[in-house]
Design a protein around this motif. Structure first.
Motif, PDB file in Angstrom:
ATOM      1  N   GLU A   1       0.825  -1.206   0.000  1.00  0.00           N
ATOM      2  CA  GLU A   1       0.000   0.000   0.000  1.00  0.00           C
ATOM      3  C   GLU A   1       0.862   1.260   0.000  1.00  0.00           C
ATOM      4  N   VAL A   2       1.925   1.228   0.766  1.00  0.00           N
ATOM      5  CA  VAL A   2       2.842   2.372   0.809  1.00  0.00           C
ATOM      6  C   VAL A   2       3.515   2.553  -0.548  1.00  0.00           C
ATOM      7  N   ARG A   3       3.929   1.458  -1.164  1.00  0.00           N
ATOM      8  CA  ARG A   3       4.562   1.546  -2.481  1.00  0.00           C
ATOM      9  C   ARG A   3       3.595   2.118  -3.516  1.00  0.00           C
ATOM     10  N   GLU A   4       2.339   1.726  -3.464  1.00  0.00           N
ATOM     11  CA  GLU A   4       1.339   2.280  -4.384  1.00  0.00           C
ATOM     12  C   GLU A   4       1.207   3.788  -4.190  1.00  0.00           C
TER      13      GLU A   4
ATOM     14  N   ASP B   1      15.354   3.433  -1.117  1.00  0.00           N
ATOM     15  CA  ASP B   1      15.400   4.622  -0.262  1.00  0.00           C
ATOM     16  C   ASP B   1      15.140   5.843  -1.143  1.00  0.00           C
ATOM     17  N   TYR B   2      13.894   6.259  -1.197  1.00  0.00           N
ATOM     18  CA  TYR B   2      13.489   7.350  -2.082  1.00  0.00           C
ATOM     19  C   TYR B   2      14.000   8.699  -1.609  1.00  0.00           C
ATOM     20  N   PHE B   3      14.344   8.835  -0.338  1.00  0.00           N
ATOM     21  CA  PHE B   3      14.949  10.080   0.143  1.00  0.00           C
ATOM     22  C   PHE B   3      16.402  10.168  -0.320  1.00  0.00           C
ATOM     23  N   ALA B   4      17.176   9.101  -0.106  1.00  0.00           N
ATOM     24  CA  ALA B   4      18.594   9.095  -0.498  1.00  0.00           C
ATOM     25  C   ALA B   4      18.764   9.213  -2.005  1.00  0.00           C
ATOM     26  N   SER B   5      17.817   8.665  -2.767  1.00  0.00           N
ATOM     27  CA  SER B   5      17.933   8.708  -4.226  1.00  0.00           C
ATOM     28  C   SER B   5      17.513  10.061  -4.801  1.00  0.00           C
ATOM     29  N   GLY B   6      16.987  10.945  -3.945  1.00  0.00           N
ATOM     30  CA  GLY B   6      16.593  12.271  -4.407  1.00  0.00           C
ATOM     31  C   GLY B   6      15.229  12.331  -5.080  1.00  0.00           C
ATOM     32  N   LEU B   7      14.453  11.258  -4.989  1.00  0.00           N
ATOM     33  CA  LEU B   7      13.124  11.244  -5.605  1.00  0.00           C
ATOM     34  C   LEU B   7      12.130  12.114  -4.842  1.00  0.00           C
ATOM     35  N   VAL B   8      12.377  12.327  -3.555  1.00  0.00           N
ATOM     36  CA  VAL B   8      11.501  13.150  -2.722  1.00  0.00           C
ATOM     37  C   VAL B   8      12.350  14.046  -1.835  1.00  0.00           C
ATOM     38  N   ASP B   9      11.693  15.045  -1.244  1.00  0.00           N
ATOM     39  CA  ASP B   9      12.410  15.952  -0.346  1.00  0.00           C
ATOM     40  C   ASP B   9      11.741  15.954   1.028  1.00  0.00           C
ATOM     41  N   SER B  10      12.247  16.799   1.914  1.00  0.00           N
ATOM     42  CA  SER B  10      11.744  16.820   3.285  1.00  0.00           C
ATOM     43  C   SER B  10      10.287  17.261   3.358  1.00  0.00           C
ATOM     44  N   LEU B  11       9.834  18.083   2.435  1.00  0.00           N
ATOM     45  CA  LEU B  11       8.425  18.473   2.436  1.00  0.00           C
ATOM     46  C   LEU B  11       7.522  17.281   2.155  1.00  0.00           C
ATOM     47  N   PHE B  12       8.011  16.362   1.333  1.00  0.00           N
ATOM     48  CA  PHE B  12       7.241  15.149   1.050  1.00  0.00           C
ATOM     49  C   PHE B  12       7.064  14.321   2.317  1.00  0.00           C
ATOM     50  N   ALA B  13       8.020  14.395   3.230  1.00  0.00           N
ATOM     51  CA  ALA B  13       7.926  13.624   4.464  1.00  0.00           C
ATOM     52  C   ALA B  13       6.639  13.946   5.217  1.00  0.00           C
ATOM     53  N   LEU B  14       6.234  15.207   5.204  1.00  0.00           N
ATOM     54  CA  LEU B  14       4.983  15.592   5.862  1.00  0.00           C
ATOM     55  C   LEU B  14       3.785  14.930   5.200  1.00  0.00           C
ATOM     56  N   GLU B  15       3.781  14.900   3.895  1.00  0.00           N
ATOM     57  CA  GLU B  15       2.698  14.248   3.152  1.00  0.00           C
ATOM     58  C   GLU B  15       2.672  12.752   3.449  1.00  0.00           C
ATOM     59  N   LEU B  16       3.836  12.148   3.523  1.00  0.00           N
ATOM     60  CA  LEU B  16       3.943  10.724   3.805  1.00  0.00           C
ATOM     61  C   LEU B  16       3.431  10.396   5.206  1.00  0.00           C
ATOM     62  N   VAL B  17       3.812  11.187   6.188  1.00  0.00           N
ATOM     63  CA  VAL B  17       3.347  10.967   7.558  1.00  0.00           C
ATOM     64  C   VAL B  17       1.828  11.115   7.633  1.00  0.00           C
ATOM     65  N   THR B  18       1.301  12.116   6.959  1.00  0.00           N
ATOM     66  CA  THR B  18      -0.145  12.322   6.942  1.00  0.00           C
ATOM     67  C   THR B  18      -0.856  11.122   6.329  1.00  0.00           C
ATOM     68  N   PHE B  19      -0.329  10.609   5.221  1.00  0.00           N
ATOM     69  CA  PHE B  19      -0.898   9.417   4.585  1.00  0.00           C
ATOM     70  C   PHE B  19      -0.890   8.236   5.553  1.00  0.00           C
ATOM     71  N   ILE B  20       0.225   8.009   6.216  1.00  0.00           N
ATOM     72  CA  ILE B  20       0.359   6.864   7.124  1.00  0.00           C
ATOM     73  C   ILE B  20      -0.638   6.978   8.281  1.00  0.00           C
ATOM     74  N   GLU B  21      -0.743   8.163   8.855  1.00  0.00           N
ATOM     75  CA  GLU B  21      -1.685   8.347   9.959  1.00  0.00           C
ATOM     76  C   GLU B  21      -3.122   8.086   9.506  1.00  0.00           C
ATOM     77  N   TYR B  22      -3.493   8.635   8.380  1.00  0.00           N
ATOM     78  CA  TYR B  22      -4.860   8.491   7.879  1.00  0.00           C
ATOM     79  C   TYR B  22      -5.160   7.055   7.455  1.00  0.00           C
ATOM     80  N   ARG B  23      -4.294   6.490   6.641  1.00  0.00           N
ATOM     81  CA  ARG B  23      -4.549   5.166   6.070  1.00  0.00           C
ATOM     82  C   ARG B  23      -4.546   4.056   7.112  1.00  0.00           C
ATOM     83  N   PHE B  24      -3.614   4.135   8.064  1.00  0.00           N
ATOM     84  CA  PHE B  24      -3.458   3.047   9.031  1.00  0.00           C
ATOM     85  C   PHE B  24      -4.033   3.398  10.405  1.00  0.00           C
ATOM     86  N   LYS B  25      -4.717   4.547  10.459  1.00  0.00           N
ATOM     87  CA  LYS B  25      -5.425   4.959  11.674  1.00  0.00           C
ATOM     88  C   LYS B  25      -4.528   4.897  12.907  1.00  0.00           C
TER      89      LYS B  25
END
Length: 85
Positions: free
Chosen positions: A7-10, A25-49
């Motif tokens: 689900e996370v990969r999707e 490691d999408y952070f180390a590869s430069g595919l995402v930045d620190s701002l994306f981390a906020l979006e990722l955390v929000t997704f994890i909290e919402y999706r997995f309650k």
């Protein structure tokens, strides 16, 4: 039933526009930045309650889909791990 890592990969693939593997490691590869981390955390909290506490905000918990899956299993007591282990 999809696993947490699947689900996370999707989610990552839809946001990044490039397929990522469970241990990429999408952070180390430069595919995402620190701002994306906020979006990722929000997704994890919402999706997995669950709530990501301040002490959970180590990049190591979020740098790969596999690590996120382990983090979710830890936070939920393994209830939402999906798949067989």
């Amino acid at each position: 039933m999809e696993t947490v890592a699947d689900e996370v990969r999707e989610f990552l693939t839809s946001v990044i526009g490039k397929e990522v593997g469970p241990d990429d490691d999408y952070f180390a590869s430069g595919l995402v930045d620190s701002l994306f981390a906020l979006e990722l955390v929000t997704f994890i909290e919402y999706r997995f309650k669950l709530v990501v506490d301040v002490e959970d905000l180590s990049l190591d918990n979020f740098r790969t889909a596999s690590r996120i899956a382990e983090f979710v299993r830890h936070k939920t007591g393994g209830i939402r791990s999906g798949g067989g282990s």
